[in-house]
Design a protein around this motif. Sequence first.
Motif, PDB file in Angstrom:
ATOM      1  N   ASN A   1       0.960  -1.491   0.161  1.00  0.00           N
ATOM      2  CA  ASN A   1      -0.082   0.058  -0.100  1.00  0.00           C
ATOM      3  C   ASN A   1       1.122   1.278   0.083  1.00  0.00           C
ATOM      4  OD1 ASN A   1      -1.756   2.179   0.305  1.00  0.00           O
ATOM      5  ND2 ASN A   1      -2.293   1.584   2.518  1.00  0.00           N
TER       6      ASN A   1
ATOM      7  N   VAL B   1      -3.793  -8.805  -3.126  1.00  0.00           N
ATOM      8  CA  VAL B   1      -3.629  -7.116  -3.517  1.00  0.00           C
ATOM      9  C   VAL B   1      -2.999  -7.077  -4.716  1.00  0.00           C
ATOM     10  CG1 VAL B   1      -2.724  -5.191  -2.435  1.00  0.00           C
ATOM     11  CG2 VAL B   1      -3.867  -6.458  -1.206  1.00  0.00           C
TER      12      VAL B   1
ATOM     13  N   SER C   1      -7.605   0.794  -7.774  1.00  0.00           N
ATOM     14  CA  SER C   1      -7.582   1.864  -7.289  1.00  0.00           C
ATOM     15  C   SER C   1      -7.372   1.524  -5.777  1.00  0.00           C
ATOM     16  CB  SER C   1      -8.619   2.976  -7.600  1.00  0.00           C
ATOM     17  OG  SER C   1      -8.718   3.285  -8.724  1.00  0.00           O
ATOM     18  N   THR C   2      -6.552   2.238  -5.055  1.00  0.00           N
ATOM     19  CA  THR C   2      -6.237   2.079  -3.579  1.00  0.00           C
ATOM     20  C   THR C   2      -6.578   3.186  -3.034  1.00  0.00           C
ATOM     21  OG1 THR C   2      -4.554   0.169  -4.132  1.00  0.00           O
ATOM     22  CG2 THR C   2      -4.765   1.150  -1.919  1.00  0.00           C
TER      23      THR C   2
ATOM     24  N   SER D   1      -6.006   4.609   0.893  1.00  0.00           N
ATOM     25  CA  SER D   1      -5.339   4.577   2.237  1.00  0.00           C
ATOM     26  C   SER D   1      -6.142   4.995   3.238  1.00  0.00           C
ATOM     27  CB  SER D   1      -3.907   5.494   2.017  1.00  0.00           C
ATOM     28  OG  SER D   1      -4.395   6.789   2.273  1.00  0.00           O
TER      29      SER D   1
ATOM     30  N   THR E   1     -13.443   6.701  -7.160  1.00  0.00           N
ATOM     31  CA  THR E   1     -12.646   6.084  -7.898  1.00  0.00           C
ATOM     32  C   THR E   1     -13.497   5.573  -9.446  1.00  0.00           C
ATOM     33  OG1 THR E   1     -13.596   3.986  -6.950  1.00  0.00           O
ATOM     34  CG2 THR E   1     -11.462   4.887  -6.144  1.00  0.00           C
TER      35      THR E   1
ATOM     36  N   SER F   1      -5.565  -0.927   4.279  1.00  0.00           N
ATOM     37  CA  SER F   1      -5.994  -0.348   2.787  1.00  0.00           C
ATOM     38  C   SER F   1      -7.362  -0.850   2.487  1.00  0.00           C
ATOM     39  CB  SER F   1      -4.549  -0.969   1.726  1.00  0.00           C
ATOM     40  OG  SER F   1      -4.783  -2.026   1.663  1.00  0.00           O
TER      41      SER F   1
ATOM     42  N   GLN G   1      -8.831  -1.661  -1.586  1.00  0.00           N
ATOM     43  CA  GLN G   1      -8.355  -1.460  -2.731  1.00  0.00           C
ATOM     44  C   GLN G   1      -9.873  -2.028  -3.707  1.00  0.00           C
ATOM     45  OE1 GLN G   1      -5.909  -4.493  -4.825  1.00  0.00           O
ATOM     46  NE2 GLN G   1      -4.354  -2.621  -4.657  1.00  0.00           N
TER      47      GLN G   1
ATOM     48  N   GLN H   1     -10.769  -3.447  -7.350  1.00  0.00           N
ATOM     49  CA  GLN H   1     -10.252  -4.160  -8.699  1.00  0.00           C
ATOM     50  C   GLN H   1     -11.395  -3.998  -9.461  1.00  0.00           C
ATOM     51  OE1 GLN H   1      -8.273  -7.800  -7.528  1.00  0.00           O
ATOM     52  NE2 GLN H   1      -6.819  -6.819  -6.035  1.00  0.00           N
TER      53      GLN H   1
END
Length: 909
Positions: A32, A110, A121-122, A124, A144, A202, A204, A206
């Motif tokens: 991350n 991940v 997109s990640t 944090s 995102t 994190s 995320q 996908q």
Amino acid sequence: MKIKLLIVSLVLSLSLFAQKYTVTGHISDKGNKDEALIGASVMYSEAEGVVADIDGNYTIELPAGHYTLIFSFVGYEKLEKEIDVESDMVVDAVLTSSLMMKEVLVVADVAIARETPVAFSTLSPKTLAENLASQDLAIALNSTPGVYATQEGGGDGDAEVTIRGFSSRNVGVLLDGVPVNDMETGHVYWSNWFGLDAVTRSMQVQRGLGASKLALPSVGGTINIITKGMESQKVGRLKQEVGSDGYLRTSFGYNTGKMKNGWAFSIAGSYKRSDGWVNKLYSKGFFYYAKVDKQLGNHILSLSAYGAPQEHGQRSYKLPIAVYDKKLAEKNGVVTSYETAQNKKDSMYVRNLMSYGIDRGVRYNQHWGYLARNKNDSTVKSEPFNERVNYYHKPQITLKDSWCINKQLFMSNILYMSIGNGGGTHDFSSIAPSGEEGLKNYQDVYDKNINNPNTLYADGGLSAATNFIESSVNEHFWYGLLSTINYEVSSQFSFSGGIDLRSYRGTHYCQVYDLLGADYYAATPHPKDVIDWTAEYPYADYVYKEGDKFDYYTDGYVRWGGAFLQLEYKTKKVSAFLNLTGARSSYNQIAHFYGRDSSIVRRETGWNSFWGGTVKTGVNYNINEEMNVFVNVGFLSKAPIFSSVYDYDNRLLTGIENELVKAVELGYSYSTPMFSANLNSYYTRWENKPMTASVSVEHDEPFKANMNGMDAIHKGVELDCIVKLIKGVDIQGIMSLGDWRWDTEGNLSLYDKHGNYVEDRFFNSKGIHVSNSAQTQFGGNIRWEPIKHLYIKPQLIYFARYFAEFDVAGLNPYQHKENFDENGNPYDSWQTPSYMLLDLHMGYGWKIFDDYFMNIRVNVLNVLNEKYIATAQDNDGHSGQTYKTHDARSAAVFMGLGRRCNLSLSLKF
């Protein structure tokens, strides 16, 4: 003179030789990159170095020359970088966790930039802390591309998420590698996880088939949430939030990091309450989290438990626009008065609309009224009473063993268990809102109930309910094993494989929840039942008290067995993977009874099993240090979900076939310290896409069937980028342009339970837009940090081309002519007005003393108080419109939430 010149030259040479240059950089986690490694060390000589600050940044002043920088952090592999210092320079470092990183990459799937060939997109913890405010965790995903998240009816925790036009049941959600989508429906209920932001390492997203090795229902994408543990640094946090509409939340958390004895502890808790932005949609809930890690040689054992017992008010169904806002309705062509009615149809619509009331405000909630339970005490005052309340608790316990057998071989075993209990309340017999405020008259029901004797059922001193509150209860017991092994054949080749086993029992029944002053509810006997009229109370078997089950009581069983294999190839230039999965889903349903007269008693369908699987492959190519491209393709054979196998009468549906998904995606990325961008395009064909409900077939023996052959195509392009032209100013932008349409025209065959052909039904959905998600999205934010730890971040998101949800079964021109024009072409569903939301996020942090750091944040959501339609239903029956017009008049909607404010103060220590 020559001597003077020689001295000057010597001085200048010495000064140039002695000049120092500044080397700065940021140290982060490879899993991350947005997570700073606070306290990581940077050594530039044998005994000299610095440590990273609270933001993960470091600064070194060095004379010109050649150096080897050594970056290190507890639990991470050391990283060495050779540099030549000739001017000021930036040297960033991304460290890899030696053991925990394997767990994240191998088990939690991940994705890594420039390695994993998928679009992702990640978010944090820093981004969540700055942007989330008082919203559901899922709402943060609107920043995102390709994601559309709404609060639906406005209830806390009722968020719905679509990715690339695919609903939540087709989006896989993982918590630390463990799937959490409901085993019967595929849905995810975010109210069960409201406190996860406090412990998220994190989050995320996908998009597309994603990088998950499991056979997940991830047609649209995968949401991967990783919680904090041993790999995190020692840190504690206290946070207090206050906000609009009585919002209050107190949170705490503490993580020891890895201690010298190999132990690590993480705990977190949170309490929140709110009156709700929508009238009387209150909420209250707790969140708890505990995690214990222990390193034993090459093993890391981890035990975690978390849950969020909560309850909140809900709005269950949409209403005509004019009920909420008359001007907005008229702006969209809705007739709201007899004076503006042009014909008889308009007049009938206005008459129906009047029954709901007009212009009640965008906060209007049709599910509440006032009630004084004054049966024994006339001094009791009236209080608000909401018929629609969701209450649930879904604790999850996970035991994990991460075993690094040697440098090449890694194994992970996860045992998990989830126990869910709760339900949703509503009127037994619907009560229509009335009066100027449009409230339900529960006082009238209560007053009738407290004095309504019925001697046929019970003692004359007891009263029977004329109406009451029932609850649709859903319980589950779910456990599973996820076992994964990863073997690195060489520095270039590796393979991983494993099994995914799950067992699930869902119990569903209707319960007498609140008799509203009565002593019992008396059901109507079934006509075929024989009544003993000589008994003292002939109908005693049909008497139900609070807590009793009635109406329906079923158990749904799901057994899942899956296996997966993934081959990976990686060099500095090229990385590729091939993923194969197979899964067998087995379903059984037992009806203990069904019908308010309990006419069905103990009927079991028997086990029915279905195979599914995936084939996915992708390649990433790093063109140079700045650019890379990737492509991935996949085929998914998706077994039908539980509701596509059995109907509400506990009978097996006919026409059960797998859904088939074929997808291809292309991506390009460009990354420099000043500018980064990701551009993706995708094409997904979904065959046998299930309708919202089965179709009824009138044959020798009437039955219900799935309608196969309804196909859809989802294609589009997405862009996200960040620009850093000026120090302290980050500009981010996103774009998503989708074209999602149904693609079926022709006869679709129906078969009976014996597989015999019965009839054809013609459907024409060709070119109709897929509904319930915005197909156009633009957005961005500017994060300005004028001084260290002070930030101002306005964020703007624009949504357009949202097509109202509709019943696909209505696309038969012979049975539903109102959905087709004179040429036989289907009407598109109503397209709602586009809208734009402006949010403002601000904050400042300062060091109190030593390692104590304070943050204050202010969030203003929907700054401009935009009135907008968040979701809509085309030709909705609840609107009272009998004429199907596919426009704003025949639609029912949920309005989006208006302006809200949130203030938080947090202490980090």
